[in-house]
Write a protein that holds these residues in place. Structure first.
Motif, PDB file in Angstrom:
ATOM      1  N   PHE A   1     -35.125  12.037  26.938  1.00 20.73           N
ATOM      2  CA  PHE A   1     -34.263  10.929  27.380  1.00 20.73           C
ATOM      3  C   PHE A   1     -32.839  11.429  27.606  1.00 20.73           C
ATOM      4  CE2 PHE A   1     -31.248   7.549  26.511  1.00 20.73           C
ATOM      5  CZ  PHE A   1     -31.733   6.488  27.253  1.00 20.73           C
ATOM      6  N   HIS A   2     -32.332  12.224  26.662  1.00 22.82           N
ATOM      7  CA  HIS A   2     -30.971  12.748  26.779  1.00 22.82           C
ATOM      8  C   HIS A   2     -30.824  13.630  28.012  1.00 22.82           C
ATOM      9  CE1 HIS A   2     -27.150  14.629  25.791  1.00 22.82           C
ATOM     10  NE2 HIS A   2     -27.736  15.819  25.801  1.00 22.82           N
ATOM     11  N   ASN A   3     -31.804  14.492  28.267  1.00 23.41           N
ATOM     12  CA  ASN A   3     -31.731  15.374  29.430  1.00 23.41           C
ATOM     13  C   ASN A   3     -31.904  14.609  30.739  1.00 23.41           C
ATOM     14  OD1 ASN A   3     -31.363  17.714  27.871  1.00 23.41           O
ATOM     15  ND2 ASN A   3     -33.568  17.962  27.598  1.00 23.41           N
ATOM     16  N   ALA A   4     -32.685  13.505  30.698  1.00 18.56           N
ATOM     17  CA  ALA A   4     -32.940  12.738  31.914  1.00 18.56           C
ATOM     18  C   ALA A   4     -31.706  11.981  32.388  1.00 18.56           C
ATOM     19  CB  ALA A   4     -34.089  11.759  31.686  1.00 18.56           C
ATOM     20  N   VAL A   5     -30.812  11.618  31.491  1.00 12.28           N
ATOM     21  CA  VAL A   5     -29.619  10.857  31.879  1.00 12.28           C
ATOM     22  C   VAL A   5     -28.399  11.754  32.020  1.00 12.28           C
ATOM     23  CG1 VAL A   5     -30.466   8.748  30.800  1.00 12.28           C
ATOM     24  CG2 VAL A   5     -29.053  10.316  29.469  1.00 12.28           C
TER      25      VAL A   5
ATOM     26  N   LEU B   1     -32.957  12.652  17.850  1.00  5.17           N
ATOM     27  CA  LEU B   1     -32.543  13.628  18.849  1.00  5.17           C
ATOM     28  C   LEU B   1     -32.164  14.921  18.135  1.00  5.17           C
ATOM     29  CD1 LEU B   1     -31.847  14.414  21.746  1.00  5.17           C
ATOM     30  CD2 LEU B   1     -29.574  13.411  21.402  1.00  5.17           C
ATOM     31  N   PHE B   2     -33.129  15.796  17.979  1.00  2.11           N
ATOM     32  CA  PHE B   2     -32.912  17.061  17.308  1.00  2.11           C
ATOM     33  C   PHE B   2     -32.386  18.094  18.304  1.00  2.11           C
ATOM     34  CE2 PHE B   2     -35.783  14.824  14.570  1.00  2.11           C
ATOM     35  CZ  PHE B   2     -35.472  15.240  13.290  1.00  2.11           C
TER      36      PHE B   2
ATOM     37  N   VAL C   1     -26.957  26.046  15.815  1.00  3.23           N
ATOM     38  CA  VAL C   1     -27.550  24.721  16.023  1.00  3.23           C
ATOM     39  C   VAL C   1     -26.514  23.801  16.654  1.00  3.23           C
ATOM     40  CG1 VAL C   1     -28.583  22.731  14.894  1.00  3.23           C
ATOM     41  CG2 VAL C   1     -29.161  25.024  14.128  1.00  3.23           C
ATOM     42  N   SER C   2     -26.951  23.011  17.648  1.00  2.33           N
ATOM     43  CA  SER C   2     -26.038  22.151  18.393  1.00  2.33           C
ATOM     44  C   SER C   2     -26.286  20.682  18.096  1.00  2.33           C
ATOM     45  CB  SER C   2     -26.209  22.403  19.904  1.00  2.33           C
ATOM     46  OG  SER C   2     -27.513  22.080  20.319  1.00  2.33           O
ATOM     47  N   ASP C   3     -25.348  19.847  18.564  1.00  2.00           N
ATOM     48  CA  ASP C   3     -25.440  18.396  18.455  1.00  2.00           C
ATOM     49  C   ASP C   3     -25.477  17.858  19.890  1.00  2.00           C
ATOM     50  OD1 ASP C   3     -25.284  15.733  17.885  1.00  2.00           O
ATOM     51  OD2 ASP C   3     -23.237  15.775  17.120  1.00  2.00           O
ATOM     52  N   PRO C   4     -26.674  17.691  20.493  1.00  2.28           N
ATOM     53  CA  PRO C   4     -26.763  17.439  21.932  1.00  2.28           C
ATOM     54  C   PRO C   4     -25.926  16.267  22.438  1.00  2.28           C
ATOM     55  CG  PRO C   4     -28.933  17.828  20.993  1.00  2.28           C
ATOM     56  CD  PRO C   4     -27.986  17.725  19.840  1.00  2.28           C
ATOM     57  N   ALA C   5     -25.998  15.125  21.798  1.00  2.43           N
ATOM     58  CA  ALA C   5     -25.290  13.941  22.295  1.00  2.43           C
ATOM     59  C   ALA C   5     -23.958  13.718  21.581  1.00  2.43           C
ATOM     60  CB  ALA C   5     -26.171  12.710  22.144  1.00  2.43           C
ATOM     61  N   GLY C   6     -23.610  14.588  20.649  1.00  2.00           N
ATOM     62  CA  GLY C   6     -22.344  14.425  19.924  1.00  2.00           C
ATOM     63  C   GLY C   6     -22.338  13.269  18.936  1.00  2.00           C
ATOM     64  N   LEU C   7     -23.531  12.762  18.580  1.00  2.00           N
ATOM     65  CA  LEU C   7     -23.606  11.619  17.673  1.00  2.00           C
ATOM     66  C   LEU C   7     -23.380  12.009  16.219  1.00  2.00           C
ATOM     67  CD1 LEU C   7     -26.654   9.710  19.197  1.00  2.00           C
ATOM     68  CD2 LEU C   7     -24.271   8.937  19.190  1.00  2.00           C
ATOM     69  N   LEU C   8     -23.915  13.178  15.817  1.00  2.00           N
ATOM     70  CA  LEU C   8     -23.875  13.560  14.413  1.00  2.00           C
ATOM     71  C   LEU C   8     -22.445  13.755  13.938  1.00  2.00           C
ATOM     72  CD1 LEU C   8     -26.840  16.114  14.340  1.00  2.00           C
ATOM     73  CD2 LEU C   8     -26.905  13.633  14.124  1.00  2.00           C
ATOM     74  N   ALA C   9     -21.570  14.194  14.847  1.00  2.00           N
ATOM     75  CA  ALA C   9     -20.186  14.466  14.469  1.00  2.00           C
ATOM     76  C   ALA C   9     -19.398  13.191  14.195  1.00  2.00           C
ATOM     77  CB  ALA C   9     -19.491  15.279  15.566  1.00  2.00           C
ATOM     78  N   THR C  10     -19.946  12.031  14.573  1.00  2.00           N
ATOM     79  CA  THR C  10     -19.226  10.767  14.352  1.00  2.00           C
ATOM     80  C   THR C  10     -19.505  10.169  12.985  1.00  2.00           C
ATOM     81  OG1 THR C  10     -21.038   9.457  15.309  1.00  2.00           O
ATOM     82  CG2 THR C  10     -19.349  10.281  16.822  1.00  2.00           C
ATOM     83  N   CYS C  11     -20.293  10.856  12.169  1.00  2.00           N
ATOM     84  CA  CYS C  11     -20.639  10.325  10.843  1.00  2.00           C
ATOM     85  C   CYS C  11     -19.386  10.294   9.949  1.00  2.00           C
ATOM     86  CB  CYS C  11     -21.716  11.186  10.188  1.00  2.00           C
ATOM     87  SG  CYS C  11     -22.251  10.593   8.571  1.00  2.00           S
ATOM     88  N   GLN C  12     -19.226   9.194   9.208  1.00  2.00           N
ATOM     89  CA  GLN C  12     -18.097   9.043   8.303  1.00  2.00           C
ATOM     90  C   GLN C  12     -18.578   8.597   6.924  1.00  2.00           C
ATOM     91  OE1 GLN C  12     -15.446   6.288  10.198  1.00  2.00           O
ATOM     92  NE2 GLN C  12     -14.849   7.725  11.822  1.00  2.00           N
TER      93      GLN C  12
END
Length: 472
Positions: free
Chosen positions: A195-199, A412-413, A461-472
């Motif tokens: 899904f991430h790659n398709a958009v 999304l791994f 290891v990467s964070d494809p959509a940048g979601l993990l970095a928004t954790c608080q």
């Protein structure tokens, strides 16, 4: 004086709990045991057995050392190493208690119990890392646990069993079902990445904004997690109730183990006990399924299995070890940032390789031991069953828990991790599809795991959509 309605409500609740306990008892009793259960030892004998169970108990000294180094804020590297070493004997004690408790049940329920309690370490580490927003470590450790069980643990089981048997047989129907469940779990991991790659923007046109894509991926992950939990519940009903017979060693599609010819045994110096005098010799190297292997009877009196601990001591040991693992795992997770800050080792390697090796120590010891005794059905139940539990229960449970706690953990791994998981499951499916195993197949799986470990030593290891970095 309590009213008549209150008395009636209490009576109803009592009968409800009584029926639940009776149902659980019937489930346990419905799975026949291989041999009668002997008398349980005393509490004193049980405690002595705990200390004598393994030489790994000497590593328990690292529990207070890791705690001291954590509280005095010394080197994070030493805290990680000491916590790492401290969890190893705790995992072994957890395996010891689980194995002793599983003697009271049949192989199917014993394998489920070993896999469930064996995953306690991974679950505890994942929850602590989730609360501390180490989401990259959470994802890597869960994928790494599946890889460790499927490649390292299962490969070593096949290799060790292959030193005593030319081929070890197991049920084809159960293995094919497990392969289907593992394939389903891989699809659940690959779809969010697809899904991430398709958009992704094409020709400068971005179909979704970053915020919209992030919300959609979170929603997809939450919905898929709920479905996976439902599938796992169906799997439990299938395994314990409706089709429990296909997990039985006496099922018609179970392949029989084949011994080495006598000349090969002599050349390999394999330590084999002669068959019992009352047992007919094996025909064409095939074991007679009606007669037990003589080596399995060593240490038993008249075919009676004797637990090494009483039930009360076993339950207390499980509770104490779980608490110690939780505290030590918290210190382990706290030290990861300091360990990886030097740049010599990445978080991906820590999560994908190091943490699963510690967490799977319990399954590793149990599965390899029973594989050597030719209980390959139980061995598969622990190794492959543990992978299924992580894929269908632990991962969706952690995602759902992150949903409740407001942590942006998704399915999304990292794309490379997802591809490695897919190829590993594909390899295992090819290896087990014939219902037989040998030592070379075990070596193939272990070498594949070594290749993956070498690769991830260098992979960031990467964070494809940048979601993990928004954790608080």
């Amino acid at each position: 004086m309590p009213s008549t309605e209150a008395k009636s409500d209490v009576h109803t609740q009592w009968w409800r709990w009584r029926n639940i306990i009776a149902l659980l008892r019937d489930v346990c009793l419905s799975h026949k045991r291989d041999k009668p259960l002997g008398k349980s030892p005393s509490v004193r004998a049980s405690i002595i057995a705990i200390f004598k169970t393994s030489w790994l108990n000497v590593l328990l000294i690292f529990i207070p050392l890791s705690w001291i180094f954590h509280y005095v804020k010394l080197s994070n590297t030493l805290v990680f190493v000491f916590s790492f070493l401290a969890i190893v004997p705790l995992a072994k004690l957890l395996a010891f208690a689980t194995d002793d408790m599983s003697l009271r049940f049949g192989q199917t329920l014993a394998g489920l119990l070993n896999a469930t309690l064996g995953n306690a370490v991974e679950l505890i580490v994942a929850i602590i890392a989730l609360v501390k927003c180490e989401l990259t470590v959470v994802q890597s450790s869960l994928i790494g646990s599946i890889l460790s069980n499927l490649l390292l643990v299962l490969g070593m089981c096949f290799f060790v069993g292959g030193t005593r048997f030319s081929e070890q047989g197991f049920g084809i129907s159960a293995v094919q079902l497990n392969s289907s469940l593992l394939t389903l779990s891989v699809i659940a991991v690959l779809l969010p990445a697809a899904f991430h790659n398709a958009v992704e923007p094409t020709n400068g046109v971005d179909p979704l904004t970053n915020q919209q894509e992030g919300r959609d991926i979170l929603s997809i992950s939450h919905g898929v997690a709920v479905i996976l939990l439902f599938i796992y519940l169906c799997y439990l009903v299938f395994q314990l109730f409706s089709h429990k017979n296909i997990y039985d060693d006496q099922h018609s599609d179970v392949q029989q183990s084949v011994r080495y010819p006598p000349k090969i045994v002599k050349r390999l110096h394999i330590n084999e006990l002669p068959p019992a005098s009352s047992s007919p010799p094996p025909v064409d190297g095939v074991m007679n399924p009606a007669q037990p292997d003589a080596s399995l009877e060593a240490g038993l009196e008249e075919g009676v299995e004797r637990p090494q601990m009483c039930l009360q001591t076993t339950i207390v040991l499980l509770a104490v070890v779980t608490v110690l693992v939780a505290i030590t795992a918290e210190f382990l997770v706290d030290s990861i940032d300091g360990l990886t800050s030097s740049g010599h080792i990445s978080k991906g390697f820590v999560g994908l390789i190091l943490l699963p090796i510690v967490g799977n120590a319990a399954e590793h010891v149990t599965a390899v031991t029973v594989s050597y005794k030719n209980k390959i059905t139980l061995s598969l139940g622990v190794a492959v069953g543990s992978s299924i539990q992580i894929a269908l229960f632990v991962i969706p449970f952690i995602v759902t828990l992150g949903w409740i706690l407001g942590k942006p953990l998704t399915l999304l791994f990292d794309p490379f991790e997802s591809i490695v998981l897919f190829l590993s499951v594909l390899t295992v499916n090819y290896v087990v599809q014939d219902g037989k195993s040998n030592w070379l197949e075990g070596m193939i799986l272990m070498c594949l795991y070594a290749i993956i470990a070498v690769t991830f030593w260098y992979y960031p290891v990467s964070d494809p959509a940048g979601l993990l970095a928004t954790c608080q």
